[in-house]
Write a protein that holds these residues in place. Sequence first.
Motif, PDB file in Angstrom:
ATOM      1  N   ARG A   1      -4.769  -9.404   6.505  1.00  0.00           N
ATOM      2  CA  ARG A   1      -3.341  -9.390   6.203  1.00  0.00           C
ATOM      3  C   ARG A   1      -3.113  -9.058   4.724  1.00  0.00           C
ATOM      4  NH1 ARG A   1      -3.800 -13.376  10.090  1.00  0.00           N
ATOM      5  NH2 ARG A   1      -3.758 -15.141   8.674  1.00  0.00           N
ATOM      6  N   ASP A   2      -2.384  -9.892   3.995  1.00  0.00           N
ATOM      7  CA  ASP A   2      -2.079  -9.585   2.589  1.00  0.00           C
ATOM      8  C   ASP A   2      -3.019 -10.271   1.606  1.00  0.00           C
ATOM      9  OD1 ASP A   2      -0.006  -7.890   3.172  1.00  0.00           O
ATOM     10  OD2 ASP A   2       1.564  -9.394   2.938  1.00  0.00           O
ATOM     11  N   TYR A   3      -4.109 -10.845   2.075  1.00  0.00           N
ATOM     12  CA  TYR A   3      -5.031 -11.542   1.187  1.00  0.00           C
ATOM     13  C   TYR A   3      -6.055 -10.573   0.615  1.00  0.00           C
ATOM     14  CZ  TYR A   3      -3.288 -15.799   3.441  1.00  0.00           C
ATOM     15  OH  TYR A   3      -2.502 -16.802   3.927  1.00  0.00           O
ATOM     16  N   VAL A   4      -6.280 -10.641  -0.695  1.00  0.00           N
ATOM     17  CA  VAL A   4      -7.293  -9.805  -1.329  1.00  0.00           C
ATOM     18  C   VAL A   4      -8.110 -10.618  -2.321  1.00  0.00           C
ATOM     19  CG1 VAL A   4      -5.990  -7.654  -1.076  1.00  0.00           C
ATOM     20  CG2 VAL A   4      -5.727  -9.004  -3.167  1.00  0.00           C
ATOM     21  N   LEU A   5      -9.356 -10.228  -2.440  1.00  0.00           N
ATOM     22  CA  LEU A   5     -10.267 -10.845  -3.393  1.00  0.00           C
ATOM     23  C   LEU A   5     -10.447  -9.885  -4.554  1.00  0.00           C
ATOM     24  CD1 LEU A   5     -12.129 -13.419  -3.534  1.00  0.00           C
ATOM     25  CD2 LEU A   5     -13.965 -11.937  -2.698  1.00  0.00           C
ATOM     26  N   TYR A   6     -10.361 -10.409  -5.778  1.00  0.00           N
ATOM     27  CA  TYR A   6     -10.463  -9.561  -6.970  1.00  0.00           C
ATOM     28  C   TYR A   6     -11.252 -10.303  -8.039  1.00  0.00           C
ATOM     29  CZ  TYR A   6      -9.033  -7.317 -11.357  1.00  0.00           C
ATOM     30  OH  TYR A   6      -9.029  -6.710 -12.591  1.00  0.00           O
ATOM     31  N   ILE A   7     -12.157  -9.591  -8.700  1.00  0.00           N
ATOM     32  CA  ILE A   7     -12.940 -10.166  -9.798  1.00  0.00           C
ATOM     33  C   ILE A   7     -12.526  -9.515 -11.095  1.00  0.00           C
ATOM     34  CG2 ILE A   7     -15.230 -10.481 -10.784  1.00  0.00           C
ATOM     35  CD1 ILE A   7     -16.363 -10.422  -7.991  1.00  0.00           C
ATOM     36  N   ASP A   8     -12.119 -10.347 -12.063  1.00  0.00           N
ATOM     37  CA  ASP A   8     -11.910  -9.815 -13.401  1.00  0.00           C
ATOM     38  C   ASP A   8     -13.082 -10.283 -14.266  1.00  0.00           C
ATOM     39  OD1 ASP A   8     -11.383 -12.452 -14.063  1.00  0.00           O
ATOM     40  OD2 ASP A   8      -9.219 -12.177 -14.221  1.00  0.00           O
ATOM     41  N   GLU A   9     -12.909 -10.318 -15.545  1.00  0.00           N
ATOM     42  CA  GLU A   9     -14.033 -10.613 -16.436  1.00  0.00           C
ATOM     43  C   GLU A   9     -14.546 -12.044 -16.300  1.00  0.00           C
ATOM     44  OE1 GLU A   9     -12.757  -9.640 -20.325  1.00  0.00           O
ATOM     45  OE2 GLU A   9     -12.810  -7.480 -20.002  1.00  0.00           O
ATOM     46  N   GLU A  10     -13.682 -12.980 -15.943  1.00  0.00           N
ATOM     47  CA  GLU A  10     -14.100 -14.377 -15.944  1.00  0.00           C
ATOM     48  C   GLU A  10     -13.694 -15.156 -14.698  1.00  0.00           C
ATOM     49  OE1 GLU A  10     -12.534 -16.106 -19.487  1.00  0.00           O
ATOM     50  OE2 GLU A  10     -13.975 -15.106 -20.796  1.00  0.00           O
ATOM     51  N   TRP A  11     -13.012 -14.532 -13.746  1.00  0.00           N
ATOM     52  CA  TRP A  11     -12.473 -15.261 -12.609  1.00  0.00           C
ATOM     53  C   TRP A  11     -12.663 -14.501 -11.308  1.00  0.00           C
ATOM     54  CZ3 TRP A  11     -10.961 -20.153 -13.541  1.00  0.00           C
ATOM     55  CH2 TRP A  11     -10.671 -20.492 -14.869  1.00  0.00           C
ATOM     56  N   LEU A  12     -12.908 -15.271 -10.257  1.00  0.00           N
ATOM     57  CA  LEU A  12     -12.888 -14.758  -8.892  1.00  0.00           C
ATOM     58  C   LEU A  12     -11.558 -15.198  -8.299  1.00  0.00           C
ATOM     59  CD1 LEU A  12     -14.329 -13.486  -6.434  1.00  0.00           C
ATOM     60  CD2 LEU A  12     -15.322 -15.737  -5.978  1.00  0.00           C
ATOM     61  N   ASN A  13     -10.684 -14.237  -8.002  1.00  0.00           N
ATOM     62  CA  ASN A  13      -9.293 -14.529  -7.640  1.00  0.00           C
ATOM     63  C   ASN A  13      -9.010 -14.187  -6.182  1.00  0.00           C
ATOM     64  OD1 ASN A  13      -8.155 -14.850 -10.582  1.00  0.00           O
ATOM     65  ND2 ASN A  13      -9.278 -12.917 -10.588  1.00  0.00           N
ATOM     66  N   LEU A  14      -8.287 -15.074  -5.528  1.00  0.00           N
ATOM     67  CA  LEU A  14      -7.788 -14.800  -4.189  1.00  0.00           C
ATOM     68  C   LEU A  14      -6.272 -14.698  -4.286  1.00  0.00           C
ATOM     69  CD1 LEU A  14      -8.409 -14.491  -1.161  1.00  0.00           C
ATOM     70  CD2 LEU A  14      -8.141 -16.977  -0.945  1.00  0.00           C
ATOM     71  N   TYR A  15      -5.755 -13.485  -4.060  1.00  0.00           N
ATOM     72  CA  TYR A  15      -4.330 -13.206  -4.185  1.00  0.00           C
ATOM     73  C   TYR A  15      -3.687 -12.944  -2.820  1.00  0.00           C
ATOM     74  CZ  TYR A  15      -4.216 -12.302  -9.298  1.00  0.00           C
ATOM     75  OH  TYR A  15      -4.255 -12.398 -10.663  1.00  0.00           O
ATOM     76  N   ARG A  16      -2.391 -13.206  -2.747  1.00  0.00           N
ATOM     77  CA  ARG A  16      -1.570 -12.628  -1.697  1.00  0.00           C
ATOM     78  C   ARG A  16      -0.818 -11.463  -2.331  1.00  0.00           C
ATOM     79  NH1 ARG A  16       1.267 -16.880   0.462  1.00  0.00           N
ATOM     80  NH2 ARG A  16       0.046 -17.018   2.360  1.00  0.00           N
ATOM     81  N   LEU A  17      -0.964 -10.268  -1.795  1.00  0.00           N
ATOM     82  CA  LEU A  17      -0.400  -9.065  -2.390  1.00  0.00           C
ATOM     83  C   LEU A  17       1.118  -9.151  -2.540  1.00  0.00           C
ATOM     84  CD1 LEU A  17      -2.410  -6.332  -0.463  1.00  0.00           C
ATOM     85  CD2 LEU A  17      -2.590  -6.826  -2.908  1.00  0.00           C
ATOM     86  N   TYR A  18       1.595  -8.537  -3.602  1.00  0.00           N
ATOM     87  CA  TYR A  18       3.034  -8.369  -3.806  1.00  0.00           C
ATOM     88  C   TYR A  18       3.395  -6.927  -3.448  1.00  0.00           C
ATOM     89  CZ  TYR A  18       7.527  -7.952  -6.199  1.00  0.00           C
ATOM     90  OH  TYR A  18       8.844  -7.723  -6.491  1.00  0.00           O
ATOM     91  N   HIS A  19       4.405  -6.774  -2.597  1.00  0.00           N
ATOM     92  CA  HIS A  19       4.854  -5.440  -2.203  1.00  0.00           C
ATOM     93  C   HIS A  19       5.982  -5.014  -3.144  1.00  0.00           C
ATOM     94  CE1 HIS A  19       2.735  -5.276   1.798  1.00  0.00           C
ATOM     95  NE2 HIS A  19       2.626  -6.564   1.485  1.00  0.00           N
ATOM     96  N   GLY A  20       5.637  -4.256  -4.174  1.00  0.00           N
ATOM     97  CA  GLY A  20       6.609  -3.862  -5.182  1.00  0.00           C
ATOM     98  C   GLY A  20       7.169  -2.474  -4.933  1.00  0.00           C
ATOM     99  N   PRO A  21       8.125  -2.077  -5.743  1.00  0.00           N
ATOM    100  CA  PRO A  21       8.750  -0.761  -5.568  1.00  0.00           C
ATOM    101  C   PRO A  21       7.786   0.397  -5.818  1.00  0.00           C
ATOM    102  CG  PRO A  21       9.487  -1.799  -7.610  1.00  0.00           C
ATOM    103  CD  PRO A  21       8.736  -2.844  -6.842  1.00  0.00           C
ATOM    104  N   HIS A  22       6.699   0.120  -6.565  1.00  0.00           N
ATOM    105  CA  HIS A  22       5.728   1.175  -6.860  1.00  0.00           C
ATOM    106  C   HIS A  22       4.465   1.057  -5.999  1.00  0.00           C
ATOM    107  CE1 HIS A  22       8.197   2.291 -10.280  1.00  0.00           C
ATOM    108  NE2 HIS A  22       8.161   1.039 -10.697  1.00  0.00           N
ATOM    109  N   GLY A  23       4.479   0.129  -5.052  1.00  0.00           N
ATOM    110  CA  GLY A  23       3.314  -0.056  -4.198  1.00  0.00           C
ATOM    111  C   GLY A  23       2.794  -1.480  -4.252  1.00  0.00           C
ATOM    112  N   LEU A  24       1.578  -1.675  -3.770  1.00  0.00           N
ATOM    113  CA  LEU A  24       0.969  -3.004  -3.702  1.00  0.00           C
ATOM    114  C   LEU A  24       0.451  -3.431  -5.073  1.00  0.00           C
ATOM    115  CD1 LEU A  24      -1.020  -2.570  -0.367  1.00  0.00           C
ATOM    116  CD2 LEU A  24       1.170  -3.741  -0.702  1.00  0.00           C
ATOM    117  N   GLU A  25       0.675  -4.720  -5.377  1.00  0.00           N
ATOM    118  CA  GLU A  25       0.291  -5.245  -6.690  1.00  0.00           C
ATOM    119  C   GLU A  25      -0.448  -6.569  -6.563  1.00  0.00           C
ATOM    120  OE1 GLU A  25       3.665  -6.003  -9.143  1.00  0.00           O
ATOM    121  OE2 GLU A  25       4.576  -4.028  -8.837  1.00  0.00           O
ATOM    122  N   ILE A  26      -1.293  -6.821  -7.590  1.00  0.00           N
ATOM    123  CA  ILE A  26      -1.729  -8.168  -7.916  1.00  0.00           C
ATOM    124  C   ILE A  26      -1.356  -8.395  -9.375  1.00  0.00           C
ATOM    125  CG2 ILE A  26      -3.574  -8.250  -6.204  1.00  0.00           C
ATOM    126  CD1 ILE A  26      -5.560  -7.668  -8.479  1.00  0.00           C
TER     127      ILE A  26
END
Length: 224
Positions: free
Chosen positions: A154-179
């Motif tokens: 569904r709208d759940y995504v896993l994302y790794i930045d420099e220091e965190w493992l993040n579980l997001y629910r996507l935001y449906h913005g005017p320019h497309g999908l966002e975290i």
Amino acid sequence: MNNQIINRHWEVLTVDFVLYDPKTGAVDYREPTEVLHLGSDIALEVNEAYLTLYRMRGKEGEWEIGEKCKVLYDLPLEFPVGFNFGLTTEEIAKMSVLDFMLFLAQKKGGDAMSELTWIDAGEQPKKMAVDFVFIYSDTGEESREQVEVLNVGRDYVLYIDEEWLNLYRLYHGPHGLEIGQRAELIYDLPYVSDSEMDLETIANMNTIELLAHLGGQLKEVVGE
């Protein structure tokens, strides 16, 4: 190596948590505590503050954890003192990383997360590109960067930045999908590792494998 955990034959043990007097070296504090013995001298302790992967000190029947044993990795949880997870240490150890993050989100979020629904069993994680959006508080201007995430249902995504493992629910913005700032952050875990690993591999790890990976001990601990 004889300290590899190959057969996954785990057992709950009561060991001593020991602190020593820095001046005399004598035992200053000793308290029985429960750990999950993973094989050889490796054990997992779960409490409200941390998940800790230890290399215990001593020998069979006389194990101890605490100051004089090696901590392979400490994962901070920061729940209130005496918090009850409602699961055994082994059940937590065997959870997938994604299930573990969702479980923690539900425990920390209380009623706000009580209706959080998990992935359909038939869905397969897949990589996708979305925008990571940062909004500057002083000007309201946006910084937008395309990043790779793992869609886990569904709208759940896993994302790794420099220091965190993040579980997001996507935001449906005017320019497309966002975290980022407009997306709902379900949960995040500290993630600092010297070795690169694919998002799909991380998603399929269990809790023990994640701790071993972050501690740089994956091959040594799980024998892979």
